[in-house]
Write a protein that holds these residues in place. Sequence first.
Motif, PDB file in Angstrom:
ATOM      1  N   VAL A  87       0.845  -1.194   0.000  1.00  0.00           N
ATOM      2  CA  VAL A  87       0.000   0.000   0.000  1.00  0.00           C
ATOM      3  C   VAL A  87       0.880   1.243   0.000  1.00  0.00           C
ATOM      4  N   PHE A  88       0.434   2.257  -0.746  1.00  0.00           N
ATOM      5  CA  PHE A  88       1.152   3.523  -0.805  1.00  0.00           C
ATOM      6  C   PHE A  88       0.158   4.665  -0.882  1.00  0.00           C
ATOM      7  N   GLY A  89       0.619   5.855  -0.540  1.00  0.00           N
ATOM      8  CA  GLY A  89      -0.267   7.001  -0.630  1.00  0.00           C
ATOM      9  C   GLY A  89       0.439   8.303  -0.344  1.00  0.00           C
ATOM     10  N   CYS A  90      -0.240   9.367  -0.717  1.00  0.00           N
ATOM     11  CA  CYS A  90       0.275  10.718  -0.521  1.00  0.00           C
ATOM     12  C   CYS A  90      -0.559  11.415   0.547  1.00  0.00           C
ATOM     13  N   GLY A  91       0.095  12.295   1.283  1.00  0.00           N
ATOM     14  CA  GLY A  91      -0.601  13.038   2.322  1.00  0.00           C
ATOM     15  C   GLY A  91       0.192  14.265   2.722  1.00  0.00           C
ATOM     16  N   ASP A  92      -0.173  14.824   3.840  1.00  0.00           N
ATOM     17  CA  ASP A  92       0.455  16.038   4.356  1.00  0.00           C
ATOM     18  C   ASP A  92       0.688  15.828   5.848  1.00  0.00           C
ATOM     19  N   SER A  93       1.956  15.846   6.256  1.00  0.00           N
ATOM     20  CA  SER A  93       2.284  15.541   7.647  1.00  0.00           C
ATOM     21  C   SER A  93       1.820  16.599   8.632  1.00  0.00           C
ATOM     22  N   SER A  94       1.309  17.722   8.147  1.00  0.00           N
ATOM     23  CA  SER A  94       0.786  18.729   9.068  1.00  0.00           C
ATOM     24  C   SER A  94      -0.602  18.334   9.598  1.00  0.00           C
ATOM     25  N   TYR A  95      -1.221  17.308   8.979  1.00  0.00           N
ATOM     26  CA  TYR A  95      -2.512  16.809   9.445  1.00  0.00           C
ATOM     27  C   TYR A  95      -2.310  15.737  10.507  1.00  0.00           C
ATOM     28  N   GLU A  96      -3.274  15.620  11.403  1.00  0.00           N
ATOM     29  CA  GLU A  96      -3.181  14.655  12.494  1.00  0.00           C
ATOM     30  C   GLU A  96      -3.047  13.218  11.982  1.00  0.00           C
ATOM     31  N   TYR A  97      -3.778  12.877  10.937  1.00  0.00           N
ATOM     32  CA  TYR A  97      -3.776  11.512  10.414  1.00  0.00           C
ATOM     33  C   TYR A  97      -2.966  11.429   9.120  1.00  0.00           C
ATOM     34  N   PHE A  98      -1.681  11.744   9.200  1.00  0.00           N
ATOM     35  CA  PHE A  98      -0.815  11.710   8.022  1.00  0.00           C
ATOM     36  C   PHE A  98      -0.882  10.335   7.357  1.00  0.00           C
ATOM     37  N   CYS A  99      -1.328  10.329   6.129  1.00  0.00           N
ATOM     38  CA  CYS A  99      -1.456   9.103   5.320  1.00  0.00           C
ATOM     39  C   CYS A  99      -2.241   8.010   6.053  1.00  0.00           C
ATOM     40  N   GLY A 100      -3.241   8.426   6.800  1.00  0.00           N
ATOM     41  CA  GLY A 100      -4.065   7.474   7.533  1.00  0.00           C
ATOM     42  C   GLY A 100      -4.792   6.487   6.637  1.00  0.00           C
ATOM     43  N   ALA A 101      -5.106   6.900   5.413  1.00  0.00           N
ATOM     44  CA  ALA A 101      -5.762   5.985   4.470  1.00  0.00           C
ATOM     45  C   ALA A 101      -4.874   4.774   4.200  1.00  0.00           C
ATOM     46  N   VAL A 102      -3.583   5.003   4.096  1.00  0.00           N
ATOM     47  CA  VAL A 102      -2.633   3.909   3.866  1.00  0.00           C
ATOM     48  C   VAL A 102      -2.743   2.895   5.009  1.00  0.00           C
ATOM     49  N   ASP A 103      -2.775   3.396   6.230  1.00  0.00           N
ATOM     50  CA  ASP A 103      -2.846   2.510   7.399  1.00  0.00           C
ATOM     51  C   ASP A 103      -4.117   1.673   7.410  1.00  0.00           C
ATOM     52  N   VAL A 104      -5.273   2.297   7.145  1.00  0.00           N
ATOM     53  CA  VAL A 104      -6.538   1.544   7.217  1.00  0.00           C
ATOM     54  C   VAL A 104      -6.668   0.550   6.058  1.00  0.00           C
ATOM     55  N   ILE A 105      -6.152   0.897   4.893  1.00  0.00           N
ATOM     56  CA  ILE A 105      -6.184  -0.031   3.755  1.00  0.00           C
ATOM     57  C   ILE A 105      -5.287  -1.229   4.044  1.00  0.00           C
ATOM     58  N   GLU A 106      -4.091  -0.956   4.540  1.00  0.00           N
ATOM     59  CA  GLU A 106      -3.152  -2.023   4.863  1.00  0.00           C
ATOM     60  C   GLU A 106      -3.728  -2.956   5.937  1.00  0.00           C
ATOM     61  N   GLU A 107      -4.344  -2.371   6.953  1.00  0.00           N
ATOM     62  CA  GLU A 107      -4.932  -3.172   8.025  1.00  0.00           C
ATOM     63  C   GLU A 107      -6.047  -4.075   7.491  1.00  0.00           C
TER      64      GLU A 107
END
Length: 146
Positions: free
Chosen positions: A90-110
Amino acid sequence: MSKTLIVYGSTTGNTESVSDDIAKILEKNGHSVEIQDAADISVDGLADQFDTVLLGCSTWGEDEIELQDDFIPLFENLEQAALKGKKVAVFGCGDSSYEYFCGAVDVIEEKAGELGAVLLGESLKIDGDPEPEEVSAWTESIMTKM
């Protein structure tokens, strides 16, 4: 020859660009690759004809994890994708200034792991604009497990 499916959801074009870069590296190394936009696919049996499935999704939202709009139907029906026993990354783009940086990656992987997918290693989380070196290093690392 390994057959790989890359499915991405992209709004700004960054995740699509990363998908293209990953595909080029894999093809250069002898893998057969198909790229699909999450908006244009059917989830049923998605992984049936592939050895490896790479899922790319950007993350939105400040108060909660929000997947890229086109990727939501795929995620909600991922159990129909036939991921059990398939190699998945799983891969994805995000912005580390947000609380859930690349959180979509984590939930997809899980969820992929819960469905019996064989995770190929650490996911790729890109902060801001994708750097070719970062994408290349990650792709080469997962290629060793494909």
